[in-house]
Design a protein around this motif. Structure first.
Motif, PDB file in Angstrom:
ATOM      1  N   LEU A  79     -25.547 -36.021   2.371  1.00 36.46           N
ATOM      2  CA  LEU A  79     -26.980 -35.721   2.308  1.00 36.46           C
ATOM      3  C   LEU A  79     -27.802 -36.911   2.796  1.00 36.46           C
ATOM      4  O   LEU A  79     -28.760 -36.747   3.572  1.00 36.46           O
ATOM      5  CB  LEU A  79     -27.375 -35.359   0.879  1.00 36.46           C
ATOM      6  N   ALA A  80     -27.421 -38.118   2.363  1.00 38.76           N
ATOM      7  CA  ALA A  80     -28.146 -39.319   2.780  1.00 38.76           C
ATOM      8  C   ALA A  80     -28.081 -39.514   4.289  1.00 38.76           C
ATOM      9  O   ALA A  80     -29.088 -39.824   4.940  1.00 38.76           O
ATOM     10  CB  ALA A  80     -27.577 -40.542   2.062  1.00 38.76           C
ATOM     11  N   ILE A  81     -26.897 -39.303   4.860  1.00 41.17           N
ATOM     12  CA  ILE A  81     -26.733 -39.471   6.312  1.00 41.17           C
ATOM     13  C   ILE A  81     -27.526 -38.406   7.064  1.00 41.17           C
ATOM     14  O   ILE A  81     -28.163 -38.691   8.086  1.00 41.17           O
ATOM     15  CB  ILE A  81     -25.240 -39.426   6.696  1.00 41.17           C
ATOM     16  N   ALA A  82     -27.507 -37.169   6.561  1.00 37.18           N
ATOM     17  CA  ALA A  82     -28.256 -36.088   7.209  1.00 37.18           C
ATOM     18  C   ALA A  82     -29.747 -36.402   7.243  1.00 37.18           C
ATOM     19  O   ALA A  82     -30.416 -36.196   8.266  1.00 37.18           O
ATOM     20  CB  ALA A  82     -28.002 -34.766   6.495  1.00 37.18           C
ATOM     21  N   LYS A  83     -30.288 -36.897   6.131  1.00 30.31           N
ATOM     22  CA  LYS A  83     -31.711 -37.228   6.072  1.00 30.31           C
ATOM     23  C   LYS A  83     -32.010 -38.444   6.945  1.00 30.31           C
ATOM     24  O   LYS A  83     -33.053 -38.505   7.616  1.00 30.31           O
ATOM     25  CB  LYS A  83     -32.142 -37.489   4.626  1.00 30.31           C
ATOM     26  N   LEU A  84     -31.102 -39.414   6.948  1.00 28.08           N
ATOM     27  CA  LEU A  84     -31.282 -40.625   7.746  1.00 28.08           C
ATOM     28  C   LEU A  84     -31.323 -40.314   9.241  1.00 28.08           C
ATOM     29  O   LEU A  84     -32.134 -40.867   9.988  1.00 28.08           O
ATOM     30  CB  LEU A  84     -30.146 -41.607   7.447  1.00 28.08           C
TER      31      LEU A  84
END
Length: 382
Positions: A72-77
């Motif tokens: 999720l963090a990578i997708a948002k980043l």
């Protein structure tokens, strides 16, 4: 959308490529309750850099572990759409392994993750209903991940006399019940003790291992079946597993917490009749209109109901073969290629559409303000 795939896994030392997909291993640590299940957040600079260079069109987080937070963090980043698949009903397992008071916090975590996702895939209609009732995310963002099975690896042709000798402890002529899966308390395997108590002529084989520090682990289950005709093979893989499925007479699934029941699909694909609990995702595999044709369902925890479905199969070879053949034919309609094609062409496209809509709604006020602060000059076409 291209056909290139990158897989980030919790296993270290993986090959660089697997069936055309690029593999990236992440450092991990063992799950406290399942020592053989590695956990990883997968948020190291190395992994973020590799995913960034890959330039994905979409990220699919398929994990009940903590890696979903990293995904999720990578997708948002990277500002990329994200799909999450919910295939382990964690709130159901919590009271059986830890503390009941953790159930509510876990539902809050699940809501946080899946509301942040652009689409949630579930393996059965029952799980979809549970998530909708818990208001995990909007109903239109919960989609069914069609069942799929490797119908070539799990096939009646793998039936083996040598494997049957092993599973029946040298008595291949006796009726043989098999169970494949994790040996854990949530699988309700102690229920099979009450079944075997009524079947003195039958033999049972358990294929699989249990989690570390489980209330009913493999050792405890072996003690429960002491003095009974039960064989515990531990985990089998590859052709041995295929042979184990195909060499039994009936597959019994007493678990009430299966989100899908992949082992049920594999047993049916192997041409073995299934007698399963009417719970979780199993009724999706053997729906009401197919009961008695491709398999049988019994009321969870009801030994009498289970025996009514199981005994005729054990006593009647012709019935076993008829049901097993029908089950195999049904599973031929559900290979992984068809299931994967649907995810790629329909579910991923839906996730991208939801992501674009959310982005447009978020940028709308900013665009409105920009147009008023910096109006475009009128153009005179004279």
């Amino acid at each position: 959308m291209g056909d290139e795939v990158m897989v980030v896994t919790t296993h270290e030392g993986v090959p660089q490529e697997f069936y055309g997909a690029k593999l990236v291993g992440s450092r991990s640590f063992p799950c406290p309750w399942y020592q053989n299940v590695p956990l990883s957040l997968a948020l190291s600079p190395r992994i973020i850099s590799q995913v960034s260079q890959f330039k994905p069109d979409i990220i699919h987080a398929s994990s009940p572990g903590i890696m979903v937070f990293g995904a999720l963090a990578i997708a948002k980043l990277l500002s990329v759409p994200i799909v999450m698949s919910y295939h382990t009903h964690v709130p159901v397992y919590i009271p059986r392994y830890t503390f009941s008071w953790l159930v509510k916090p876990m539902w809050l975590i699940i809501k946080f993750l899946h509301r942040a996702a652009d689409l949630t895939l579930v393996p059965s209609a029952a799980i979809a209903r549970d998530l909708q009732e818990a208001k995990v995310t909007s109903a239109n963002k919960i989609r069914l991940w069609n069942k799929g099975v490797d119908s070539e690896s799990f096939h009646p042709r793998y039936r083996s006399h040598e494997m049957r000798l092993r599973l029946s402890n040298g008595e291949p002529e006796k009726p043989l019940i098999i169970h494949v899966g994790r040996v854990g308390v949530e699988k309700s395997l102690d229920f099979l003790k009450s079944v075997m108590d009524r079947l003195p002529e039958a033999r049972i084989a358990f294929i699989g291992d249990g989690p570390y520090r489980c209330v009913v682990c493999r050792e405890e289950l072996e003690k429960l079946f002491t003095g009974m005709p039960a064989v515990f093979t531990g985990m089998l893989q590859g052709e041995e597993l295929s042979e184990a499925y195909a060499s039994g007479d009936v597959f019994v699934m007493p678990s009430e917490s299966e989100t899908l029941g992949l082992v049920v699909l594999e047993a049916m694909s192997s041409g073995i009749p299934v007698v399963g609990a009417r719970a979780g995702g199993i009724p999706d595999i053997i729906p009401a209109e197919q009961e008695g044709k491709t398999g049988f369902l019994f009321t969870p925890g009801d030994t009498e109901d289970c025996m009514r479905k199981l005994v005729p199969l054990l006593e009647n070879k012709e019935l076993r073969e008829t049901i097993g053949k029908a089950a195999r034919e049904e599973m031929e309609n559900y290979d992984w290629k068809a299931a994967t094609k649907m995810i790629r062409n329909e579910q991923y496209e839906a996730a991208i559409w939801f992501w674009r809509k959310k982005r447009a709604e978020a940028l709308g006020p900013l665009q409105w303000l920009t147009e008023r602060l910096f109006p475009s000059p009128a153009i005179n076409f004279r």
